[in-house]
Design a protein around this motif. Structure first.
Motif, PDB file in Angstrom:
ATOM      1  N   LEU A 147      59.581 -49.115  23.009  1.00 58.51           N
ATOM      2  CA  LEU A 147      60.139 -48.144  23.929  1.00 58.51           C
ATOM      3  C   LEU A 147      59.597 -48.480  25.311  1.00 58.51           C
ATOM      4  O   LEU A 147      58.433 -48.862  25.446  1.00 58.51           O
ATOM      5  CB  LEU A 147      59.683 -46.747  23.512  1.00 58.51           C
ATOM      6  CG  LEU A 147      60.356 -45.542  24.118  1.00 58.51           C
ATOM      7  CD1 LEU A 147      61.834 -45.488  23.758  1.00 58.51           C
ATOM      8  CD2 LEU A 147      59.680 -44.270  23.624  1.00 58.51           C
ATOM      9  N   THR A 148      60.427 -48.382  26.320  1.00 64.62           N
ATOM     10  CA  THR A 148      59.969 -48.615  27.689  1.00 64.62           C
ATOM     11  C   THR A 148      59.559 -47.271  28.291  1.00 64.62           C
ATOM     12  O   THR A 148      60.354 -46.343  28.353  1.00 64.62           O
ATOM     13  CB  THR A 148      61.073 -49.258  28.545  1.00 64.62           C
ATOM     14  OG1 THR A 148      61.451 -50.501  27.931  1.00 64.62           O
ATOM     15  CG2 THR A 148      60.578 -49.536  29.956  1.00 64.62           C
ATOM     16  N   ILE A 149      58.286 -47.204  28.685  1.00 65.94           N
ATOM     17  CA  ILE A 149      57.750 -45.992  29.301  1.00 65.94           C
ATOM     18  C   ILE A 149      57.190 -46.377  30.656  1.00 65.94           C
ATOM     19  O   ILE A 149      56.303 -47.227  30.745  1.00 65.94           O
ATOM     20  CB  ILE A 149      56.658 -45.349  28.425  1.00 65.94           C
ATOM     21  CG1 ILE A 149      57.241 -44.964  27.059  1.00 65.94           C
ATOM     22  CG2 ILE A 149      56.052 -44.130  29.129  1.00 65.94           C
ATOM     23  CD1 ILE A 149      56.232 -44.413  26.083  1.00 65.94           C
ATOM     24  N   ASP A 150      57.733 -45.777  31.696  1.00 61.51           N
ATOM     25  CA  ASP A 150      57.307 -46.061  33.069  1.00 61.51           C
ATOM     26  C   ASP A 150      57.319 -47.564  33.369  1.00 61.51           C
ATOM     27  O   ASP A 150      56.402 -48.101  33.985  1.00 61.51           O
ATOM     28  CB  ASP A 150      55.924 -45.460  33.342  1.00 61.51           C
ATOM     29  CG  ASP A 150      55.920 -43.947  33.216  1.00 61.51           C
ATOM     30  OD1 ASP A 150      56.978 -43.325  33.489  1.00 61.51           O
ATOM     31  OD2 ASP A 150      54.885 -43.376  32.849  1.00 61.51           O
ATOM     32  N   GLY A 151      58.353 -48.248  32.891  1.00 64.47           N
ATOM     33  CA  GLY A 151      58.533 -49.667  33.169  1.00 64.47           C
ATOM     34  C   GLY A 151      57.765 -50.621  32.280  1.00 64.47           C
ATOM     35  O   GLY A 151      57.903 -51.832  32.403  1.00 64.47           O
ATOM     36  N   SER A 152      56.972 -50.103  31.356  1.00 67.06           N
ATOM     37  CA  SER A 152      56.198 -50.964  30.464  1.00 67.06           C
ATOM     38  C   SER A 152      56.679 -50.813  29.024  1.00 67.06           C
ATOM     39  O   SER A 152      56.822 -49.690  28.532  1.00 67.06           O
ATOM     40  CB  SER A 152      54.712 -50.598  30.516  1.00 67.06           C
ATOM     41  OG  SER A 152      54.186 -50.830  31.779  1.00 67.06           O
TER      42      SER A 152
END
Length: 126
Positions: free
Chosen positions: A87-92
Motif C-alpha cells: 500500500l502506498t502511504i504518504d508516497g512510500s
C-alpha cells in the motif's frame, strides 16, 4: 494477550501450518511436490528462517521465553507473509496487515482495490 485490541484478528488466523508446505515433513514434501523446483525454494526459506530465529535469540536471549519457540516464530512469519500486501502511504510503498481485508484479494481478476486516503488517515476499499 486475549484482551489485546488485535486478539479477534489473531483468533481467525489458522492455528496450525498444515496448509503451508514450509511446515510439512520431508515425507509430505516428497509425496506432494516431488520433482518440483519449489522444494529448493522451501529448503532455502527454512534455512533462512532458522538462521533469522537463531540470530534474534543470540542478540536477545530472552526472546524465546518472551516470544516463543521456533515453531511460534515460523507461525508468525507465515501469517504475515501470507496476508500482507503493498500500500502506498504518504508516497512510500509499505507492506501492511489489515484485519479481514487480506481475504478480499483471492479472486482473479481482482475486483477489490485499496488505497490509503491521507485526508481520512484510513484505507479505502472500492
Amino acid at each position: 494477550n486475549p484482551h489485546s485490541f488485535h486478539a479477534p484478528y489473531y483468533k481467525v488466523m489458522p492455528q496450525n501450518l498444515d496448509n503451508f508446505p514450509i511446515a510439512w515433513s520431508e515425507q509430505e514434501l516428497a509425496k506432494h511436490l516431488e520433482g518440483s523446483t519449489v522444494l529448493d525454494i522451501i529448503a532455502e526459506r527454512k534455512q533462512s528462517f532458522s538462521r533469522e530465529y537463531n540470530e534474534i535469540c543470540a542478540a536477545l536471549p530472552e526472546f524465546p521465553e518472551r516470544c516463543g519457540s521456533y515453531d511460534d516464530f515460523l507461525w508468525a512469519i507465515m501469517q504475515v507473509t501470507s496476508r500482507n500486501f503493498c500500500l502506498t502511504i504518504d508516497g512510500s510503498m509499505t507492506n501492511v496487515l489489515i484485519p479481514y481485508v487480506d481475504m478480499l484479494n483471492h479472486k482473479l481478476p481482482e475486483e477489490t482495490a485499496w488505497t490509503f486516503d491521507s485526508s481520512r488517515q484510513a484505507v479505502t476499499l472500492t
